[in-house]
Design a protein around this motif. Structure first.
Motif, short mmCIF file in Angstrom:
data_model
loop_
_atom_site.label_atom_id
_atom_site.label_comp_id
_atom_site.label_asym_id
_atom_site.label_seq_id
_atom_site.Cartn_x
_atom_site.Cartn_y
_atom_site.Cartn_z
N GLU A 56 0.80 -1.21 0.00
CA GLU A 56 0.00 0.00 0.00
C GLU A 56 0.84 1.27 0.00
OE1 GLU A 56 0.18 -1.56 4.28
OE2 GLU A 56 -0.24 -2.39 2.31
N LEU A 57 2.16 1.15 0.24
CA LEU A 57 3.03 2.32 0.22
C LEU A 57 3.58 2.60 -1.18
CD1 LEU A 57 5.05 1.77 3.52
CD2 LEU A 57 3.25 3.44 3.10
N SER A 58 3.23 1.75 -2.13
CA SER A 58 3.76 1.89 -3.49
C SER A 58 2.63 2.09 -4.49
CB SER A 58 4.55 0.63 -3.87
OG SER A 58 4.90 0.65 -5.24
N THR A 59 2.93 2.81 -5.57
CA THR A 59 1.98 2.96 -6.67
C THR A 59 2.24 1.94 -7.77
OG1 THR A 59 3.39 4.61 -7.75
CG2 THR A 59 1.70 5.42 -6.22
N GLN A 60 3.23 1.06 -7.58
CA GLN A 60 3.55 0.07 -8.60
C GLN A 60 2.54 -1.08 -8.55
OE1 GLN A 60 5.76 1.08 -10.70
NE2 GLN A 60 6.12 2.82 -9.35
N TYR A 61 2.32 -1.70 -9.69
CA TYR A 61 1.34 -2.78 -9.78
C TYR A 61 1.80 -3.80 -10.82
CZ TYR A 61 -0.05 0.25 -13.65
OH TYR A 61 -0.04 1.04 -14.78
N ALA A 62 1.36 -5.04 -10.63
CA ALA A 62 1.67 -6.11 -11.56
C ALA A 62 0.37 -6.54 -12.24
CB ALA A 62 2.30 -7.30 -10.83
N VAL A 63 0.45 -6.87 -13.53
CA VAL A 63 -0.74 -7.20 -14.31
C VAL A 63 -0.57 -8.58 -14.94
CG1 VAL A 63 -2.22 -6.51 -16.23
CG2 VAL A 63 -1.18 -4.77 -14.77
N ARG A 64 -1.47 -9.47 -14.58
CA ARG A 64 -1.55 -10.80 -15.18
C ARG A 64 -0.20 -11.51 -15.24
NH1 ARG A 64 -6.07 -9.67 -20.00
NH2 ARG A 64 -7.82 -9.43 -18.56
N GLY A 65 0.50 -11.50 -14.11
CA GLY A 65 1.75 -12.25 -14.00
C GLY A 65 2.99 -11.48 -14.39
N GLY A 66 2.85 -10.27 -14.93
CA GLY A 66 4.02 -9.47 -15.27
C GLY A 66 4.59 -8.78 -14.05
N ASN A 67 5.70 -8.08 -14.22
CA ASN A 67 6.27 -7.34 -13.10
C ASN A 67 6.07 -5.84 -13.30
OD1 ASN A 67 8.43 -6.20 -14.67
ND2 ASN A 67 9.66 -8.04 -14.36
N TYR A 68 6.65 -5.04 -12.39
CA TYR A 68 6.41 -3.60 -12.39
C TYR A 68 6.98 -2.91 -13.63
CZ TYR A 68 5.78 -4.71 -7.45
OH TYR A 68 5.37 -5.27 -6.27
N ASP A 69 7.97 -3.54 -14.28
CA ASP A 69 8.61 -2.92 -15.44
C ASP A 69 7.88 -3.20 -16.75
OD1 ASP A 69 10.63 -1.78 -13.97
OD2 ASP A 69 12.06 -3.41 -14.31
N GLU A 70 6.78 -3.94 -16.68
CA GLU A 70 6.11 -4.38 -17.90
C GLU A 70 4.85 -3.59 -18.21
OE1 GLU A 70 5.52 -8.59 -17.82
OE2 GLU A 70 7.61 -9.03 -17.35
N ASN A 71 4.66 -2.44 -17.58
CA ASN A 71 3.45 -1.65 -17.76
C ASN A 71 3.76 -0.33 -18.45
OD1 ASN A 71 1.92 -3.59 -16.17
ND2 ASN A 71 2.92 -2.69 -14.38
N LEU A 72 3.01 -0.03 -19.50
CA LEU A 72 3.14 1.25 -20.19
C LEU A 72 2.25 2.28 -19.51
CD1 LEU A 72 2.93 -0.05 -23.84
CD2 LEU A 72 4.84 1.28 -22.96
N VAL A 73 2.76 3.50 -19.35
CA VAL A 73 1.98 4.61 -18.80
C VAL A 73 2.15 5.81 -19.72
CG1 VAL A 73 1.57 6.12 -16.84
CG2 VAL A 73 2.31 3.77 -16.44
#
Length: 821
Positions: free
Chosen positions: A154-171
Motif C-alpha cells: 500500500e506504500l507503493s503505486t507500482q502494480y503487476a498485471v496478469r503475471g508481469g512485473n512492475y517494469d512491464e506496464n506502459l503509462v
C-alpha cells in the motif's frame, strides 16, 4: 465489543440506498452553415440558461441520470432542440451547426464510451479516482481493485498485471510515455506517482491484447489524458498525509488554457504504524502543468511539464516481529544503528503539436525529455536476537523471548548514484477513409545512463563472519571446523556503467467498423517494430530488431441483449531497458534479447439493467506464452534481473468484473481474478514466478446515508492469496517455494459535504466555495498484518535460514478537507 466489531457495525449502518440529485455538464461550439462561430445563442434547460461567447463556445450544467431537453435559440437562426441523458459528473461535448431554414430536433443518450468498449478498454471516472480512499490515493489505487491487477504494497503505486512485473506496464499522459525512478527498492522511498489526479480528464486501462499503437511492453497500458479547462477553477485538499492544489485558467479569447497542480506528501503517519520504530523525515513534492494553445481550427499546441523532488531520510531504531505457530511461537528482535539518505529529483518536459489537415487527416508531432538524478546512501547496522517466545498466559514474561536460538549482526552499506537522460521524438498520423481508419507512427528514443553501484553486506552470527555460499569459496563448516578461507562480504556489488541506448520504433495499424449480416463487427490489425543499439564504456555495441504483429476482432450480435464478444492478441516484445541489461553483480550485458510473449485474450461484455439501473459484466479468459524470459528476483518493489534469456514461462487466468449502480447515482464494482504463472529456468522445471498471485477478490463501493445524503461512504476492499516469499541471496529459488500469508485490506472513507450545489450556504465568507467537504479515512480497517517480503536470518549453529515476514502498515486514521472554488 472490540474495535473491529464496532467499526463493522457502523459500516453496515451507513450502507443506505436513497438517490439524490447529481449534475453533469454539456459544452461545445456552435457554428453556422459557413462554419463560422455564432455568438449570443441562448442555451437553456429547466430554467437554467447561458449564452455562447464570441467564439461560439457554451457550457451548461444539467441534471444527471434523467432525460433533459436542451434548447438552442438565436434571433436570426432556427431553434434546435436536443434531448440528452448524462451520467453523474459527465463532461459531454456537443457541437452544433445551426441553420436559418429548418428546426432541428434530436436525442442523445450517453452511456459507456462505445469505442473504448469495443476495444476492450476499461474507462475509469476521474471523480471516483479522487474520492476512493487508499494509503496511496490516485489512479493506481483504483487499478488495484480491478481483476488481473495485483499489488501487496500500500506504500507503493507500482502494480503487476496478469503475471508481469512492475517494469512491464506502459503509462502515457497525453500520448506521452512517462517513466518511474530507477533505484527505488521499497514503496516508502517512492514518493509521488507521476499522475496528478486533480488534473485528470480521462483514464483508460487495458490489461492485455492492446493495439499496435501502444508501445513495447508485455503486460498493460494505462492511457491518461489531462483536461483542457474551459473556465477558471481551483481545487484543494489537505490531510494528515499531505496537501495538493490545482488551478484551471483560460484566456479571454479562449485560445490559451492551462491546468497546473502542486502536491506535497508525507508518509510518516503510515510508516510510524509499522513494526520498525524509526526517525523518519520524508519530503515528497512535485509541480505539474499542462498548457494548451489553439491559434486556429487546424493547429493546436500543448506543453506538459513536471518537476519532482523526493527526499527520504530514514533512521531505524528497533523492531520486534513475532512469527511461527501457536505451538512454536518465535520472535526476531533487532536494534539498529545508522541511517539511510535517498534523494530522487526528476524533471520532465514534453511539447505536442496537432495539425488537422482535413476532417479525415490528422498529424501529431511529440518531443519529450526526462532527466532523473538519484542517490541511495545508507549504512545500517542491525543487531538481532532470534528466540522462542514465552506463550504461557500465566507467566509474568508472557510475550517476551524466553530462550535465544541465535544472535548476530548485519551491516548494510550502499553508495549508489544514477543519472539518466531520456529523449524522445515521435511523428504520428491518423487517416479516416469511409469506414476505415489508418494510423501510423515513427519514434526515436535515446537513453543515456550514468550509473555507479556500490553495495555490500556483512553478516555476523555468534562471532562468526558468514561467507556467501558460492561454489569457488572454501567449504564453510563453522563452528565445527576452522575456516581458513578469505573473509569476504556476504554480498558485494561494485560497478560503474556509462551506457547509451538508441531506439528506433514504429507502428502501422488499420481499423474498420462494418457488418456481417445484421451483426456489427469491428476489426483492428497492425504491426510494431523496434531496432535498438546498446553502446558504452567497455561495452561491445550490439544491434537487435523485433516485429510484433497484433490484432483485435469484436462482434456485437443482433440480439435483444446488449452484448459484445472480443478476441485479441498477437506477438508482444519487450526490448530490454537499462534495468534488464544490468545483472545481479551490476554488470551490463548488452546481448540481452527482447522478452517475447504470445497473447490470446477472449472476452465478453454484457450491459444490462437491474433495478432499472445500468450494470455491466465483463469477463476475460487469457493465456500468455513467454520465451526468451529474463528471470528476476523481487525485493519489495526493486527488481534484480539475471540479464540472461535463460527461461521460458506462461501465464493463464480468468478475470471477472461486475460494475453498476448498486446505489442509484453511484458506480461500484466487484472483481474476481484467477492467475497461474510459472517459469522454467534452464530446463530445471516449472516453479512459481515472483508475481504468481493465484486468487484475487476486490470490492469498490460507494454509498450515502439514507436520510442525510450529504454524508457519503467509500469502501475499497482487496483480498489476494499469498505471493511466493522469495529466497535468500545466492540461494537456488527452486529450494524456496514457500508463500507469504494472504493479503487482506479494507480502506474506508466517510465524507460530509458542507457546501455544494445541493447544499448552498448563506454565509458570505463561505460563498466563494463551490464545494467544501470534510472526511475521515481509516486505512487497514480491520488491522490485518500483511507481509510484503521476507527477511532471511541465518543461524550459524543450526545452519537454518529463517524467513521473517516484513509486515506492512497497521490501522491508520486520516482526516482530510476538500475544497473546490
Amino acid at each position: 465489543m472490540g474495535l473491529n466489531k464496532i467499526i463493522l457495525v457502523f459500516l453496515f449502518f451507513c450502507l443506505g440506498s436513497v438517490a439524490f440529485a447529481q449534475s453533469a455538464q454539456i459544452k461545445g461550439v456552435i457554428l453556422d452553415k459557413n462554419n463560422q462561430p455564432v455568438s449570443n445563442v441562448n442555451v437553456s434547460s429547466q430554467d437554467i440558461g447561458t449564452r455562447s461567447n464570441v467564439n461560439g463556445f457554451y457550457i451548461l450544467k444539467v441534471s444527471a441520470n434523467q432525460k433533459v431537453v436542451v434548447v438552442f435559440s438565436h434571433i436570426s437562426l432556427k431553434k434546435a432542440t436536443v434531448a440528452i441523458t448524462l451520467k453523474p459528473d459527465e463532461d459531454y461535448e456537443f457541437n452544433l451547426v445551426m441553420n436559418d431554414k429548418d428546426e432541428q430536433m434530436g436525442e442523445v443518450i450517453i452511456t459507456v464510451n462505445n469505442k473504448k468498449r469495443v476495444q476492450g478498454v476499461t474507462v475509469l471516472e476521474p471523480e471516483m479516482i479522487r474520492k476512493i480512499p487508499g494509503a496511496n490515493p490516485g489512479v493506481e489505487n483504483i487499478l488495484k481493485s480491478l481483476p488481473g491487477v495485483n499489488s501487496n504494497n500500500e506504500l507503493s503505486t507500482q502494480y503487476a498485471v496478469r503475471g508481469g512485473n512492475y517494469d512491464e506496464n506502459l503509462v502515457y499522459v497525453n500520448e506521452i510515455e512517462v517513466y518511474r525512478p530507477f533505484l527505488i527498492r521499497s514503496g516508502q522511498q517512492e514518493g509521488l506517482s507521476f499522475t496528478n489526479t486533480d488534473l485528470v480528464q480521462n483514464v483508460d486501462f487495458s490489461a492485455g491484447g492492446f493495439q499496435s499503437k501502444f508501445g513495447d511492453k508485455l503486460s498493460s497500458v494505462l492511457d491518461i489524458t489531462y483536461r483542457t479547462p474551459i473556465q477558471f477553477g481551483a481545487v484543494a485538499e489537505a490531510s494528515l498525509l499531505g496537501a495538493s492544489l490545482a488551478v484551471d485558467a483560460v484566456s479571454k479569447n479562449g485560445k490559451w488554457s492551462e491546468v497546473s497542480g502542486i502536491r506535497y506528501r508525507n508518509n510518516s503517519l503510515l510508516v510510524d504504524s509499522q513494526e520498525t520504530q524509526t526517525n523518519y523525515t520524508p519530503v515528497f513534492a512535485d509541480f505539474q502543468t499542462n498548457v494548451n494553445f489553439k491559434p486556429s481550427d487546424k493547429w493546436e499546441f500543448s506543453f506538459l511539464g513536471n518537476i519532482s523532488s523526493n527526499d527520504y531520510k530514514y533512521q531505524p531504531l528497533s523492531r520486534q516481529t513475532n512469527f511461527g505457530t501457536i505451538q512454536d511461537p518465535m520472535a526476531l528482535l533487532i536494534y539498529y544503528e545508522g541511517q539511510e539518505k535517498d534523494k530522487y529529483t526528476t524533471v520532465f518536459g514534453a511539447v505536442k503539436s496537432t495539425y488537422t489537415a482535413s476532417k479525415n487527416t490528422t498529424y501529431k508531432l511529440i518531443a519529450s525529455a526526462y532527466h532523473t538524478q538519484e542517490q541511495e546512501y545508507y549504512d545500517i547496522l542491525a543487531q538481532y536476537r532470534l528466540g522462542e517466545v514465552d506463550s504461557n498466559f500465566g507467566s509474568e514474561n508472557f510475550g517476551d523471548v524466553a530462550f535465544t536460538r541465535g544472535i548476530g549482526a548485519q551491516l548494510n552499506h550502499a553508495r549508489n548514484d544514477l543519472d539518466a537522460l531520456i529523449i524522445n521524438t515521435e511523428l504520428k498520423g491518423i487517416h479516416n477513409w469511409k469506414k476505415n481508419q489508418f494510423e501510423w507512427g515513427a519514434k526515436f528514443t535515446r537513453e543515456s545512463i550514468r550509473d555507479r553501484v556500490i553495495e555490500w553486506e556483512v553478516i555476523d552470527s555468534a562471532g562468526f563472519s558468514i561467507n556467501p555460499p558460492i561454489e569457488f569459496l572454501p567449504k564453510n563448516d563453522q563452528p565445527y571446523s576452522p575456516y581458513t578461507g578469505p573473509l569476504v562480504p556476504y554480498q558485494n556489488v561494485r560497478a560503474t556503467n556509462f551506457v547509451d541506448i538508441n531506439r528506433f520504433s514504429g507502428y502501422a495499424q488499420w481499423s474498420r467498423k462494418g457488418y456481417i449480416g445484421s451483426n456489427e463487427v469491428w476489426m483492428n490489425a497492425g504491426v510494431r517494430s523496434q531496432n535498438w543499439m546498446v553502446s558504452g564504456d567497455n561495452i561491445t555495441s550490439t544491434n537487435q530488431i523485433t516485429f510484433s504483429p497484433r490484432a483485435q476482432f469484436s462482434l456485437k450480435p443482433n440480439w435483444n441483449k446488449d452484448m459484445f464478444f472480443r478476441l485479441s492478441g498477437g506477438l508482444y516484445h519487450q526490448p530490454p531497458s537499462y534495468r534488464e541489461l544490468r545483472d545481479a553483480n551490476g554488470v551490463v550485458q548488452p546481448d540481452v534479447k527482447a522478452q517475447q510473449s504470445i497473447h490470446i485474450v477472449l472476452s465478453n461484455d454484457y450491459s444490462f439493467k437491474m433495478w432499472d439501473r445500468p450494470f455491466k459484466m465483463v469477463s476475460e479468459l487469457y493465456y500468455k506464452s513467454l520465451t526468451d524470459v529474463n528471470p528476476y528476483t523481487l525485493d519489495n518493489v526493486r527488481i534484480r534481473y539475471a540479464a540472461a534469456n535463460n527461461a521460458k514461462a506462461y501465464a493463464e487466468g480468468f478475470d471477472f468484473r461486475l460494475n453498476g449502480e448498486f446505489v442509484p447515482g453511484t458506480e461500484s464494482w466487484f472483481s474476481f481474478g484467477y492467475l497461474k504463472t510459472e517459469e522454467n529456468i534452464e530446463n530445471k522445471g516449472y516453479i512459481s514466478r515472483p508475481t504468481d498471485q493465484r486468487l484475487k477478490f476486490a470490492l469498490l463501493f460507494q454509498d450515502y446515508m439514507p436520510k442525510i445524503p450529504s454524508i457519503k461512504l467509500y469502501l475499497n476492499l482487496v483480498y489476494n492469496t499469498g505471493l511466493p516469499g522469495g529466497s535468500p541471496s545466492y540461494a537456488d529459488p527452486y529450494f524456496y517455494q514457500n508463500r507469504l500469508r494472504d493479503y487482506r485490506r479494507a480502506d474506508v472513507g466517510f465524507s460530509k459535504v458542507l457546501i455544494d450545489e445541493q447544499n448552498p450556504t448563506s454565509k458570505r465568507w463561505l460563498q466563494s466555495f463551490k464545494e467544501l467537504a470534510i472526511g475521515l479515512e481509516i486505512f487497514n480497517l480491520f488491522d490485518n498484518q500483511n507481509a510484503i517480503t521476507n527477511t532471511w536470518v541465518r543461524d550459524v549453529y543450526s545452519k537454518n535460514q529463517y524467513a521473517i515476514p516484513n509486515y506492512m502498515t497497521t490501522r491508520v486514521f486520516n482526516v482530510k478537507v476538500n475544497m473546490r472554488f
